[in-house]
Structures are given as C-alpha cells and as structure tokens.
Design an enzyme around this catalytic site. Structure first.
Site, PDB file in Angstrom:
ATOM      1  N   CYS A 175       0.833  -1.202   0.000  1.00 43.36           N
ATOM      2  CA  CYS A 175       0.000   0.000   0.000  1.00 43.36           C
ATOM      3  C   CYS A 175       0.868   1.253   0.000  1.00 43.36           C
ATOM      4  CB  CYS A 175      -0.917  -0.019   1.225  1.00 43.36           C
ATOM      5  SG  CYS A 175      -1.913   1.464   1.383  1.00 43.36           S
ATOM      6  N   CYS A 179      -0.517   4.108   2.190  1.00 39.56           N
ATOM      7  CA  CYS A 179      -0.282   3.941   3.638  1.00 39.56           C
ATOM      8  C   CYS A 179       1.186   4.191   3.986  1.00 39.56           C
ATOM      9  CB  CYS A 179      -0.614   2.525   4.092  1.00 39.56           C
ATOM     10  SG  CYS A 179      -2.077   1.815   3.348  1.00 39.56           S
ATOM     11  N   ASP A 180       2.109   3.694   3.173  1.00 37.63           N
ATOM     12  CA  ASP A 180       3.517   3.638   3.591  1.00 37.63           C
ATOM     13  C   ASP A 180       4.462   4.531   2.793  1.00 37.63           C
ATOM     14  OD1 ASP A 180       2.810   1.705   5.462  1.00 37.63           O
ATOM     15  OD2 ASP A 180       2.989   0.092   4.004  1.00 37.63           O
TER      16      ASP A 180
END
Ligand code: NAP
Length: 305
Positions: free
Chosen positions: A131, A134-135
């Site tokens: 992701c 997200c990261d």
C-alpha cells in the site's frame, strides 16, 4: 431473521446496502475490517464517474459508507467463516456468533497477491509494502522498487515519486498491462526507471530491506539492486476461503450469471469476488445494485428499481 446479509463493505457491498435499504429490506452488512475495501489503498481515483477532478480513494469510500449509513444500513465488524443453507434459511457463521437470513450477497472482494519469494514475508512492515498510500511517506528521499505492470503498479509508482528519490518499476514482461494513459504518465516521469523482462528473485536486508535480487527473464542474468523499499502490486486473489468450493471456478472466484445469482437459490455474489469481474470500482458498484435487485426479486417475487 434478516432479509439479507451482505458480506463485504467495499463498493459492491455498500452499493448493495444503499439499494437494499431503499427497497425496504431488513439487512446487515458484515465487514471484516473497516468499510471501504481495496479502494482506500488507492491514492486517487480518476475514472469513477461524477467527479470532475480525481477523488482520493479513502474519500470516495468514506462518502459511500456515510451514504449507506444515512439510509439506515447496519454495518457490523466481523469475519465470516461459513455460509450454510438449510430449509430456505442461510446461516452466516462468524468468528463470534452467527446471523440468519433469507438471502445472502457475497461481496468480500480480493486481497493482494504475494510474490512468494524469499524475504518478502520476513520484511513486511520493514520495507515490504502492499500500500503506497499507507507507507509511501516513510520513503522520503529514498530509493524504492515497485513490482508489477498493471494499472495499480503504474498508478502507485507514480504516486511514490512524491516521496521517493527514485522508483524502479520491475515488470516481468516487455510491455506493461496497465492503461495507456498511465503508461505515458509513468514513462514521462524522470524519477521512474522501468526495468522490463525482470523478476524479483528475493528481497534482502538486515533489520530492514536493503536490496532485491533480480533475474532477467531473457538472458537469465542475475543482478542485485539496492533499495530501501519494495512495493508489490501484482494483482489480487478473491477472498473466498469461506465459500463452498463447488461454487468457485479455477481462479477461486464465485461463479455467477448476469443477475449475480450463484448456483444456490438466494445466494448472490458481486464485485471483485465474482467470476468475470473486470475489477473496476464502477463495475463493483453496478454488481452490488444488480445483486440486491435480484435478491429483492427472490425474496418478494416482485421487480424493484
Ligand atoms: P493486474 O491488472 O492483474 O496486473 C497485475 C500485474 O502484475 C501484471 O502486469 C502481471 O504481469 C504482474 N504479475 C502478476 N503476477 C506476478 C508475479 N507472480 N510476478 C511478477 N509479476 C506478476 O492487477 P492490478 O494492476 O492490481 O489491477 C487489478 C484490476 O484492478 C485491474 O483489472 C485494473 O484495471 C483494476 N483497477 C481498477 C481501478 C479503478 O477502477 N479505478 C484502479 C486500479 C486498478 P503480466 O502483465 O505479465 O500478467
């Protein structure tokens, strides 16, 4: 006893909820995590109609959830482990309890496919990610690798250029699978370096990832590429572990007809989990609507729109 249980809170499940509530069905949506599905991992969506400008994945889905709740749908957080039918009644088995209903829509979506190479599992959360939204921010001014050649890999590689100093896009074939517009966008970005005809053989590191081992599929040549992160976007597999094997095709997708009927009366499937899905948000939403109209017809004998 519910009229309908909808399994999954992605675009298919939430749309089924919206249409089901408007049709007056007593329904519940069961979602394993929080509603939104895979879309919340996408930074921007630019092909969902009705948005002149790209909409962020989380925003699209949080509005869809709010719309579903505004219409009165109940959404519970639980994992479905089984579906059984006896004397016209479905029992949906949960990790903690069960729900009985006269009909069920399976809209549990799909999960990220794994490369299944040494080091991948070990370094999840320590450099390996599925992701970018997200990261990605953890990789500011760092070198990253993206695996895959489909829409998602191209979109997410482009997104990572906001943070990373360089993004190596590793694809196993000579041509990308993703949409033309995305290919042009990626190839026009100086931070993205396409590495074609290449497989990732292993993910290496010490406490965190520090390199990948690559193999050229044409020459067999092996190389080591230094990187801080490995983002893997090589497609999805359907979440059908709780579905009777007889209802699945070879890809483990639920087999449906055009009305989203499965082989069991009163049981429907919608979205990325069903056979023949094109895995588009707009199509998942349309599947959800189709499935719930079919369920309404099954429950009442009437057509509803
Ligand atoms: P995809 O289109 O199935 O592409 C997967 C890519 O990963 C392909 O390039 C494939 O290579 C590669 N791949 C698969 N297994 C591999 C392995 N073991 N090792 C190395 N490479 C591997 O998957 P996706 O990009 O995740 O997209 C999934 C679906 O979602 C697509 O239908 C896409 O159009 C859709 N999507 C929709 C939206 C939207 O509705 N807005 C947004 C994004 C994506 P090959 O090309 O050689 O097979």
């Amino acid at each position: 006893m519910k009229d309908l249980v909808i399994i999954g809170g992605g675009p298919a499940g939430l749309t089924a909820g919206i249409y089901g509530m408007r049709a007056g069905l007593d329904l519940v949506i069961v979602e394993k995590f929080s509603p939104g599905g895979q879309v919340i991992n996408s930074y921007e969506i630019e092909n969902y109609p009705g948005f002149a400008e790209p909409v962020e994945g989380w925003k699209l889905m949080s509005d869809m959830e709010e719309q579903t709740r505004r219409l009165g749908a109940e959404i519970i957080s639980a994992e479905v482990l089984s579906i059984k039918k006896d004397a016209g009644v479905f029992t949906v088995g949960l990790a903690d309890g069960e729900i009985q209903a006269r009909s069920v829509i399976i809209a549990a979506g799909a999960f990220n496919r794994r490369l299944n190479v040494p080091g991948e599992k070990e370094y999840v959360g320590r450099g390996v990610s599925y992701c970018a939204t997200c990261d990605g921010a953890f990789f500011k001014d760092k070198v990253t690798v993206v695996a895959g050649g489909g829409d998602v890999a191209l979109e997410e590689a482009f997104f990572l250029t906001r943070f990373a100093s360089k993004v190596y896009l590793i694809h196993r074939r000579e041509h990308f699978r993703g949409a033309d517009i995305l290919q042009k966008r990626v190839l026009g970005n100086e931070k993205i370096v396409p590495v074609l005809c290449t497989n990732i053989e292993s993910v290496n590191g010490d406490t965190t990832v520090n390199s990948v081992t690559l193999k050229n599929t044409k020459t067999g040549e092996i190389n080591r590429l230094d990187t801080d992160g490995v983002f893997i976007f090589i497609g999805y597999d359907p979440n059908t572990s709780f579905v009777d094997k007889e209802l699945l095709n070879e890809q483990r997708e639920v087999i449906v007809d055009m009305n989203m009927h499965t082989g069991v009366e009163g049981l429907f499937a919608a979205g990325d989990i069903r056979s023949g899905s094109k895995r588009q948000i707009v199509m998942a939403a349309a599947d959800g609507a189709t499935a719930v109209l079919s369920a309404y017809e099954y429950l009442t004998g009437n057509y509803c729109s």
